[in-house]
Enzyme design. Structure first.
Site, PDB file in Angstrom:
ATOM      1  N   ASP A  51    -112.803 -31.423  -3.721  1.00  0.00           N
ATOM      2  CA  ASP A  51    -112.943 -30.334  -2.738  1.00  0.00           C
ATOM      3  C   ASP A  51    -114.003 -30.643  -1.676  1.00  0.00           C
ATOM      4  O   ASP A  51    -114.619 -29.744  -1.117  1.00  0.00           O
ATOM      5  CB  ASP A  51    -113.294 -28.999  -3.434  1.00  0.00           C
ATOM      6  N   GLU A  52    -114.188 -31.938  -1.379  1.00  0.00           N
ATOM      7  CA  GLU A  52    -115.216 -32.313  -0.402  1.00  0.00           C
ATOM      8  C   GLU A  52    -114.730 -32.241   1.044  1.00  0.00           C
ATOM      9  O   GLU A  52    -115.524 -32.331   1.971  1.00  0.00           O
ATOM     10  CB  GLU A  52    -115.721 -33.751  -0.651  1.00  0.00           C
ATOM     11  N   HIS A  79    -105.370 -30.464  -0.671  1.00  0.00           N
ATOM     12  CA  HIS A  79    -106.020 -30.887   0.572  1.00  0.00           C
ATOM     13  C   HIS A  79    -105.615 -29.937   1.699  1.00  0.00           C
ATOM     14  O   HIS A  79    -104.423 -29.715   1.916  1.00  0.00           O
ATOM     15  CB  HIS A  79    -105.622 -32.327   0.922  1.00  0.00           C
ATOM     16  N   THR A  80    -106.604 -29.374   2.369  1.00  0.00           N
ATOM     17  CA  THR A  80    -106.351 -28.442   3.472  1.00  0.00           C
ATOM     18  C   THR A  80    -106.638 -29.125   4.798  1.00  0.00           C
ATOM     19  O   THR A  80    -107.676 -29.768   4.949  1.00  0.00           O
ATOM     20  CB  THR A  80    -107.248 -27.195   3.343  1.00  0.00           C
ATOM     21  N   GLY A 342    -106.788 -21.418  -6.713  1.00  0.00           N
ATOM     22  CA  GLY A 342    -107.368 -20.184  -6.188  1.00  0.00           C
ATOM     23  C   GLY A 342    -108.619 -19.744  -6.928  1.00  0.00           C
ATOM     24  O   GLY A 342    -109.205 -18.701  -6.643  1.00  0.00           O
TER      25      GLY A 342
END
Length: 465
Positions: A51-52, A79-80, A342
């Site tokens: 989550d980096e 990945h966003t 989430g």
């Protein structure tokens, strides 16, 4: 010597004489001159617990890449990427699939849940992702995650909770059970699905029976899943390629920019992570070679992505965790929720002992420091610089998780900047205290920071050199 039918014979016994071809004197072979690889892969890896912001860095580099690859993990990754205010979420598709000039490649080290893959593509299609099927290649050696793998994942977590009072905090996406099938050599691969479906069906039933024997309460509709898989096989077939040959051609052919996107992160690596609270694949640099069929000499720059603080999803030791107002501020300002599950992420100060350990394993060429703007409101910022256990300094990052849960962290306290960095577009635009924070990280790790993230958009990634 006599000559019979055009062949020389021995005059004593009349036998044909076999003449050795004359050895020609060759000039010094060009093969003996070491050749530098034509194309080297650039690798982007997480340097903490995931989550980096790897997706953002990959998206940036993918803009002029020819091939973007995933080498390990499955749809447990999240990945966003934000483009023109549209937020895309990727789990199996490489983040580079947004680039219309790049080929996306899912390597043999990835485990693929086919319903998950096509659902993900459909969701992003509605957001504006177009032509992904023309740009995606999938290795024929990649293993498949089946629905019963996901169900088993949930059962195993339940059992751990009942037996040990704690679970591993998996995503329940079936990743561990699928890699278990792979290691047990009863798994099924993409090449099996797109080949003889009758043979595949028999092996699928055997695998389902194997899990039913182990977990009698498992709910598996074998016939329904086979019917579903038959449909996926037809959609999959045009995308499937010999991954080894595909990568070999890319590496040794005309000049190409090849990017590899690691999923998960160093401290979740099955060998080097905080075991057993880890994922089931090698998400350090070695996974690039085994997960794509890339020889080590073809690995070029390795970029480590580091969040300006530390987060972790699920359970497991977390030395710099702040279970207090600071942790809540980081969680709310950083909108720290897992992309895949989430779940709220646990938050704490930047742990440089942990990042230095990740650098030892991966050999980072440079760092991408993300989410610096989340620290904008803090009057002072702490950074973990040493571990102690029972008052004694720890010389290295501990393998044993019981030890890691007992460490006390020594912090360096740095002044905050108490102003917004979101509009900064160069290093000089950043407040002096933010510049010093970045320089402190560089000096401790002895690795340069190449990018600094101060917001969600592509434009918010400041390039330092």
């Amino acid at each position: 010597m006599a000559n019979v039918n055009g062949r020389e014979t021995d005059p004593q016994n009349g036998e044909p004489v076999l003449k050795r071809p004359r050895e020609s004197v060759q000039p010094e072979s060009s093969l003996r001159v070491p050749k530098e690889p034509q194309n080297k892969v650039t690798v982007v890896l997480g340097a903490q617990w995931g989550d980096e912001g790897k997706g953002k860095v990959v998206d940036l580099l993918a803009m002029d890449a020819d091939i973007v690859c995933r080498c390990q993990g499955g749809n447990n990754a999240g990945h966003t990427v934000v483009v023109d205010s549209v937020e895309y979420d990727f789990h199996l598709l490489p983040s580079g699939v947004l680039s219309k000039k790049a080929t996306s490649f899912i390597g043999n080290g990835v485990v693929i849940h086919l319903p998950g893959l096509f659902d993900e593509a459909e969701k992003n299609l509605q957001k504006g992702l177009q032509g992904w099927e023309e740009r995606l290649k999938i290795s024929d050696r990649a293993h498949i995650v089946f629905n019963f793998h996901q169900a088993v994942d949930g059962i195993q977590e339940q059992q751990r909770q009942q037996q040990e009072g704690t679970n591993l905090g998996t995503t329940k996406k079936g990743i561990g059970p699928a890699y278990s099938s792979k290691a047990a050599r009863n798994g099924l691969r993409v090449c099996d699905l797109v080949s003889d479906f009758k043979v595949f069906s028999c092996r699928f039933r055997m695998l389902a029976d194997h899990f039913l024997t182990m977990y009698p309460n498992l709910n598996v509709d074998v016939d329904q899943e086979l019917e579903q898989l038959k449909g996926y096989a037809e959609r999959l077939r045009p995308l499937v390629t010999d991954g080894v040959y595909f990568m070999h051609k890319a590496l040794t052919g005309p000049n190409k920019k090849i990017l590899v996107e690691g999923a998960n992160a160093a401290l979740l690596d099955i060998d080097f992570g905080t075991y057993p609270f880890v994922t089931s694949s090698n998400c350090t640099v070695g996974g690039v070679c085994t997960g794509l069929g890339v020889p080590p000499s073809y690995v070029g720059r390795v970029y480590g992505v580091v969040k300006a603080y530390t987060t972790r999803v699920g359970v497991g030791a977390f030395p710099t965790e702040q279970d207090n107002d600071v942790g809540e501020l980081l969680q709310s300002r950083g909108r720290e929720f897992g992309v895949t599950t989430g779940r709220k992420r646990r938050c704490g100060w930047l742990d440089l002992i942990l990042v230095r350990y990740a650098h030892m394993v991966n050999g980072f060429s440079a760092i991408a420091l993300t989410k610096l703007d989340i620290l904008d409101t803090l009057p002072e910022i702490k950074v973990g610089v040493a571990y102690k256990v029972d008052g004694q300094p720890l010389p290295s990052f501990p393998a044993n998780m019981d030890v890691l849960t007992r460490v006390s962290v020594e912090y360096e306290t740095l002044p905050g900047w108490c102003c917004s960095t979101e509009a900064a577009r160069s290093f000089e635009d950043l407040p002096p205290q933010a510049q010093k924070y970045i320089q402190f990280i560089e000096n401790f790790l002895q690795v340069p920071v190449k990018w600094v993230g101060v917001g969600k958009s592509r434009e918010s990634m400041i390039k330092l050199f």
